[in-house]
Motif scaffolding. Structure first.
Motif, mmCIF file in Angstrom:
data_model
loop_
_atom_site.group_PDB
_atom_site.id
_atom_site.type_symbol
_atom_site.label_atom_id
_atom_site.label_comp_id
_atom_site.label_asym_id
_atom_site.label_seq_id
_atom_site.Cartn_x
_atom_site.Cartn_y
_atom_site.Cartn_z
ATOM 1 N N PRO A 39 0.826 -1.216 0.000
ATOM 2 C CA PRO A 39 0.000 0.000 0.000
ATOM 3 C C PRO A 39 0.857 1.262 0.000
ATOM 4 O O PRO A 39 1.946 1.287 0.566
ATOM 5 C CB PRO A 39 -0.806 -0.117 1.295
ATOM 6 C CG PRO A 39 -0.018 -1.048 2.144
ATOM 7 C CD PRO A 39 0.695 -1.979 1.222
ATOM 8 N N VAL A 40 0.349 2.278 -0.646
ATOM 9 C CA VAL A 40 1.056 3.558 -0.734
ATOM 10 C C VAL A 40 0.521 4.468 0.359
ATOM 11 O O VAL A 40 -0.682 4.566 0.577
ATOM 12 C CB VAL A 40 0.832 4.194 -2.128
ATOM 13 C CG1 VAL A 40 1.537 5.531 -2.233
ATOM 14 C CG2 VAL A 40 1.312 3.239 -3.213
ATOM 15 N N TYR A 41 1.446 5.162 1.058
ATOM 16 C CA TYR A 41 1.035 6.056 2.125
ATOM 17 C C TYR A 41 0.325 7.264 1.536
ATOM 18 O O TYR A 41 0.881 7.972 0.699
ATOM 19 C CB TYR A 41 2.247 6.497 2.948
ATOM 20 C CG TYR A 41 1.894 7.459 4.055
ATOM 21 C CD1 TYR A 41 1.270 7.006 5.205
ATOM 22 C CD2 TYR A 41 2.186 8.814 3.944
ATOM 23 C CE1 TYR A 41 0.939 7.885 6.220
ATOM 24 C CE2 TYR A 41 1.868 9.702 4.937
ATOM 25 C CZ TYR A 41 1.239 9.227 6.088
ATOM 26 O OH TYR A 41 0.917 10.092 7.075
#
Length: 46
Positions: A39-41
């Motif tokens: 997942p991308v922050y």
């Protein structure tokens, strides 16, 4: 033997020899795909 039988026998022999000929194996390398994407922050609340 008739000419047509000899011709068919010759064609069959050539087909059998070409089918049994030594064939070079093809070596293919496939890059494995990632099992999951990290997942991308995006921030705490969005």
């Amino acid at each position: 033997m008739s000419k047509s039988i000899k011709l068919l026998a010759a064609i069959g022999f050539v087909a059998a020899v070409s089918a049994c000929a030594q064939q070079e194996e093809e070596y293919v390398v496939v890059e494995p795909e990632p099992i999951s994407v990290e997942p991308v922050y995006t921030g705490k609340y969005k």
